[in-house]
Design a protein around this motif. Structure first.
Motif, PDB file in Angstrom:
ATOM      1  N   GLN A   3       0.856  -1.191   0.000  1.00  0.00           N
ATOM      2  CA  GLN A   3       0.000   0.000   0.000  1.00  0.00           C
ATOM      3  C   GLN A   3       0.891   1.240   0.000  1.00  0.00           C
ATOM      4  N   LEU A   4       0.489   2.239  -0.773  1.00  0.00           N
ATOM      5  CA  LEU A   4       1.289   3.448  -0.950  1.00  0.00           C
ATOM      6  C   LEU A   4       0.446   4.684  -0.666  1.00  0.00           C
ATOM      7  N   VAL A   5       1.003   5.635   0.097  1.00  0.00           N
ATOM      8  CA  VAL A   5       0.304   6.875   0.409  1.00  0.00           C
ATOM      9  C   VAL A   5       1.256   8.042   0.158  1.00  0.00           C
ATOM     10  N   GLU A   6       0.865   8.903  -0.788  1.00  0.00           N
ATOM     11  CA  GLU A   6       1.683  10.073  -1.109  1.00  0.00           C
ATOM     12  C   GLU A   6       1.296  11.261  -0.238  1.00  0.00           C
ATOM     13  N   SER A   7       2.242  12.161  -0.057  1.00  0.00           N
ATOM     14  CA  SER A   7       2.003  13.415   0.644  1.00  0.00           C
ATOM     15  C   SER A   7       3.025  14.438   0.162  1.00  0.00           C
ATOM     16  N   GLY A   8       2.794  15.694   0.512  1.00  0.00           N
ATOM     17  CA  GLY A   8       3.761  16.738   0.201  1.00  0.00           C
ATOM     18  C   GLY A   8       3.406  17.619  -0.971  1.00  0.00           C
ATOM     19  N   GLY A   9       2.310  17.314  -1.643  1.00  0.00           N
ATOM     20  CA  GLY A   9       1.905  18.159  -2.746  1.00  0.00           C
ATOM     21  C   GLY A   9       1.411  19.509  -2.258  1.00  0.00           C
ATOM     22  N   GLY A  10       1.193  20.427  -3.190  1.00  0.00           N
ATOM     23  CA  GLY A  10       0.704  21.749  -2.832  1.00  0.00           C
ATOM     24  C   GLY A  10       0.857  22.711  -3.981  1.00  0.00           C
ATOM     25  N   SER A  11       0.720  23.987  -3.655  1.00  0.00           N
ATOM     26  CA  SER A  11       0.834  25.050  -4.648  1.00  0.00           C
ATOM     27  C   SER A  11       2.107  25.826  -4.400  1.00  0.00           C
ATOM     28  N   VAL A  12       2.816  26.143  -5.478  1.00  0.00           N
ATOM     29  CA  VAL A  12       4.080  26.860  -5.372  1.00  0.00           C
ATOM     30  C   VAL A  12       4.259  27.716  -6.613  1.00  0.00           C
ATOM     31  N   GLN A  13       5.019  28.779  -6.477  1.00  0.00           N
ATOM     32  CA  GLN A  13       5.312  29.615  -7.636  1.00  0.00           C
ATOM     33  C   GLN A  13       6.447  29.016  -8.453  1.00  0.00           C
ATOM     34  N   ALA A  14       6.481  29.385  -9.703  1.00  0.00           N
ATOM     35  CA  ALA A  14       7.549  28.913 -10.593  1.00  0.00           C
ATOM     36  C   ALA A  14       8.908  29.255  -9.994  1.00  0.00           C
ATOM     37  N   GLY A  15       9.815  28.292 -10.077  1.00  0.00           N
ATOM     38  CA  GLY A  15      11.134  28.450  -9.486  1.00  0.00           C
ATOM     39  C   GLY A  15      11.246  27.892  -8.088  1.00  0.00           C
ATOM     40  N   GLY A  16      10.109  27.561  -7.492  1.00  0.00           N
ATOM     41  CA  GLY A  16      10.095  27.039  -6.132  1.00  0.00           C
ATOM     42  C   GLY A  16      10.380  25.557  -6.073  1.00  0.00           C
ATOM     43  N   SER A  17      10.289  25.020  -4.858  1.00  0.00           N
ATOM     44  CA  SER A  17      10.598  23.610  -4.617  1.00  0.00           C
ATOM     45  C   SER A  17       9.508  22.954  -3.784  1.00  0.00           C
ATOM     46  N   LEU A  18       9.373  21.654  -3.971  1.00  0.00           N
ATOM     47  CA  LEU A  18       8.516  20.813  -3.150  1.00  0.00           C
ATOM     48  C   LEU A  18       9.197  19.465  -2.976  1.00  0.00           C
ATOM     49  N   ARG A  19       8.895  18.782  -1.879  1.00  0.00           N
ATOM     50  CA  ARG A  19       9.355  17.419  -1.705  1.00  0.00           C
ATOM     51  C   ARG A  19       8.158  16.522  -1.457  1.00  0.00           C
ATOM     52  N   LEU A  20       7.973  15.577  -2.333  1.00  0.00           N
ATOM     53  CA  LEU A  20       6.909  14.592  -2.185  1.00  0.00           C
ATOM     54  C   LEU A  20       7.434  13.383  -1.422  1.00  0.00           C
ATOM     55  N   SER A  21       6.548  12.780  -0.645  1.00  0.00           N
ATOM     56  CA  SER A  21       6.865  11.555   0.083  1.00  0.00           C
ATOM     57  C   SER A  21       5.860  10.479  -0.276  1.00  0.00           C
ATOM     58  N   CYS A  22       6.302   9.249  -0.204  1.00  0.00           N
ATOM     59  CA  CYS A  22       5.427   8.103  -0.468  1.00  0.00           C
ATOM     60  C   CYS A  22       5.736   7.050   0.593  1.00  0.00           C
ATOM     61  N   ALA A  23       4.785   6.854   1.503  1.00  0.00           N
ATOM     62  CA  ALA A  23       4.951   5.886   2.572  1.00  0.00           C
ATOM     63  C   ALA A  23       4.383   4.536   2.145  1.00  0.00           C
ATOM     64  N   ALA A  24       5.188   3.492   2.284  1.00  0.00           N
ATOM     65  CA  ALA A  24       4.783   2.148   1.877  1.00  0.00           C
ATOM     66  C   ALA A  24       4.498   1.276   3.100  1.00  0.00           C
ATOM     67  N   SER A  25       3.498   0.417   2.960  1.00  0.00           N
ATOM     68  CA  SER A  25       3.176  -0.524   4.027  1.00  0.00           C
ATOM     69  C   SER A  25       2.620  -1.804   3.418  1.00  0.00           C
TER      70      SER A  25
END
Length: 125
Positions: A3-25
């Protein structure tokens, strides 16, 4: 099946950064899985973004190479996608995928049997 659950998405301006995570079980030997990140924009097909083999080999699509980095923490059963220098064309729902063993053509969605529910990433100009 893992089972996989993603998190970390969102809204950001161009040039910005995000880190997505995916927890497995649901499976003990997470380190034996080939893991991938895919994305799907409205009206578009799902495309492979990055993949990480059980042996540490990485694959990236040309559109994200040099900007995105895939990594995993096997002790935490978690996959990451660090996204830098984001562009409006990176806007999509991002999905985590897993397949036990080594995958040939790892940026091909049909190669993966387990998927998360997705997390939205929106990049504004």
């Amino acid at each position: 099946q893992v089972q996989l659950v993603e998190s970390g998405g969102g809204s950001v301006q161009a040039g910005g950064s995000l880190r997505l995570s995916c927890a497995a079980s649901g499976y003990t030997y997470y380190s034996t899985f080939h893991m991938g990140w895919f994305r799907q924009a409205p009206g578009m097909e799902r495309e492979g973004v990055a993949a990480l083999s059980p042996y540490g080999g990485t694959s990236y699509s040309d559109s994200v190479k040099g900007r995105f980095t895939i990594s995993r923490d096997n002790a935490k059963n978690t996959l990451y996608l660090q996204m830098n220098s984001l562009k409006p064309e990176d806007t999509a729902i991002y999905y985590c995928a897993a397949q036990r063993g080594w995958v040939e053509y790892p940026l091909t969605s049909a190669k993966y049997g387990s998927w998360g529910q997705g997390t939205q990433v929106t990049v504004s100009s």
